[in-house]
Design a protein around this motif. Structure first.
Motif, PDB file in Angstrom:
ATOM      1  N   TYR A 123     -63.404 -33.225  19.142  1.00  0.00           N
ATOM      2  CA  TYR A 123     -64.185 -32.852  20.324  1.00  0.00           C
ATOM      3  C   TYR A 123     -65.422 -33.729  20.481  1.00  0.00           C
TER       4      TYR A 123
ATOM      5  N   PRO B 228     -56.503 -30.049  17.551  1.00  0.00           N
ATOM      6  CA  PRO B 228     -57.917 -30.307  17.212  1.00  0.00           C
ATOM      7  C   PRO B 228     -58.016 -30.424  15.687  1.00  0.00           C
TER       8      PRO B 228
ATOM      9  N   MET C 227     -66.044 -28.629  24.562  1.00  0.00           N
ATOM     10  CA  MET C 227     -64.772 -28.068  24.100  1.00  0.00           C
ATOM     11  C   MET C 227     -63.946 -27.472  25.240  1.00  0.00           C
ATOM     12  N   SER C 228     -64.552 -26.635  26.070  1.00  0.00           N
ATOM     13  CA  SER C 228     -63.797 -25.984  27.142  1.00  0.00           C
ATOM     14  C   SER C 228     -63.279 -27.002  28.154  1.00  0.00           C
TER      15      SER C 228
ATOM     16  N   ASN D 144     -60.336 -28.929  26.479  1.00  0.00           N
ATOM     17  CA  ASN D 144     -59.133 -28.089  26.438  1.00  0.00           C
ATOM     18  C   ASN D 144     -58.498 -27.960  27.817  1.00  0.00           C
ATOM     19  N   GLU D 145     -59.330 -27.819  28.822  1.00  0.00           N
ATOM     20  CA  GLU D 145     -58.817 -27.677  30.182  1.00  0.00           C
ATOM     21  C   GLU D 145     -58.077 -28.938  30.624  1.00  0.00           C
TER      22      GLU D 145
ATOM     23  N   SER E 286     -54.788 -29.597  28.464  1.00  0.00           N
ATOM     24  CA  SER E 286     -53.724 -28.622  28.722  1.00  0.00           C
ATOM     25  C   SER E 286     -52.869 -29.012  29.931  1.00  0.00           C
TER      26      SER E 286
ATOM     27  N   LYS F 145     -49.621 -28.524  25.237  1.00  0.00           N
ATOM     28  CA  LYS F 145     -50.316 -27.365  24.679  1.00  0.00           C
ATOM     29  C   LYS F 145     -51.261 -27.778  23.555  1.00  0.00           C
ATOM     30  N   ILE F 146     -52.258 -26.935  23.314  1.00  0.00           N
ATOM     31  CA  ILE F 146     -53.269 -27.195  22.292  1.00  0.00           C
ATOM     32  C   ILE F 146     -53.138 -26.124  21.214  1.00  0.00           C
ATOM     33  N   THR F 147     -53.033 -26.556  19.966  1.00  0.00           N
ATOM     34  CA  THR F 147     -52.891 -25.600  18.873  1.00  0.00           C
ATOM     35  C   THR F 147     -54.258 -25.071  18.440  1.00  0.00           C
ATOM     36  N   THR F 148     -54.225 -24.138  17.510  1.00  0.00           N
ATOM     37  CA  THR F 148     -55.466 -23.707  16.881  1.00  0.00           C
ATOM     38  C   THR F 148     -56.029 -24.878  16.071  1.00  0.00           C
ATOM     39  N   PRO F 149     -57.349 -24.962  15.936  1.00  0.00           N
ATOM     40  CA  PRO F 149     -57.953 -26.106  15.227  1.00  0.00           C
ATOM     41  C   PRO F 149     -57.632 -26.113  13.729  1.00  0.00           C
TER      42      PRO F 149
END
Length: 208
Positions: A114, A142, A154-155, A158-159, A162, A166-170
């Motif tokens: 990020y 991430p 970050m937001s 991600n936006e 996406s 798709k974005i996984t958990t960090p």
């Protein structure tokens, strides 16, 4: 399955995630794996050779390669449809040799951080990839995320990402990631990486 690990930004953890995925799929899921090391540093190939010197039994093969040598490899690599082919890409976009590699991919895993520079590199990589292979599945991880750090963008990141996949958990930044080899992953990391890899590979493992 041909799965690429790529981002034109260096230092985001492509090689580490390639090895972690190879270990997870072969050791935890008993999926036949071959890793193609196209990264300039050839760090996976070096790990593999070091493991062989120590007489460890390798769970999969690691083949050093370059972009020019890839097209003749495709028929050989795809002969067994049940194999997982994991390719650690070089960190660049300015080479037409990437086109057949991008076109061959079923899945692309793109680690990122990020920060603004990495974000721009990741978006550019994604745009080029999707132009070459519009239907490929892209997953963003991430990676090496430090604890207790607030990321102002970050937001927004991600936006934007996406829109491509798709974005996984960090995955957090841990010293134990320096201890992975091509024949084992430290047990302390399984709780961190397993949920991420289950999210990415579960459907493909079920189809296998």
């Amino acid at each position: 399955m041909i799965c690429l690990f790529g981002n034109q930004k260096g230092g985001v953890g492509k090689s580490t995630l390639t090895v972690l995925s190879g270990n997870y799929l072969s050791l935890a899921k008993d999926w036949p794996v071959t890793i193609i090391d196209m990264d300039y540093q050839q760090s996976i190939s070096q790990k593999f050779e070091k493991a062989k010197v120590l007489e460890n039994e390798e769970p999969y093969d690691v083949l050093p390669a370059n972009l020019e040598s890839f097209p003749p490899l495709i028929p050989v690599l795809t002969k067994n449809k049940k194999d997982a082919i994991l390719i650690d890409l070089p960190g660049k976009l300015d080479d037409d040799g990437l086109i057949p590699v991008f076109k061959s991919a079923d899945l692309v895993i793109c680690p990122f951080a990020y920060d603004e520079f990495t974000f721009e590199s990741t978006v550019l990589f994604s745009v080029v990839l999707k132009k070459v292979n519009p239907n490929v599945e892209v997953v963003f991880i991430p990676n090496r995320i430090k604890a207790n750090v607030k990321f102002e963008i970050m937001s927004e990141v991600n936006e934007q990402l996406s829109k491509f996949g798709k974005i996984t958990t960090p995955i957090p930044d841990r010293i134990d990631f320096q201890r992975i080899t091509t024949f084992q992953t430290p047990l302390s990391l399984y709780g961190i990486i397993t949920p991420v890899f289950e999210d990415i590979f579960a459907d493909r493992l079920w189809k296998k």
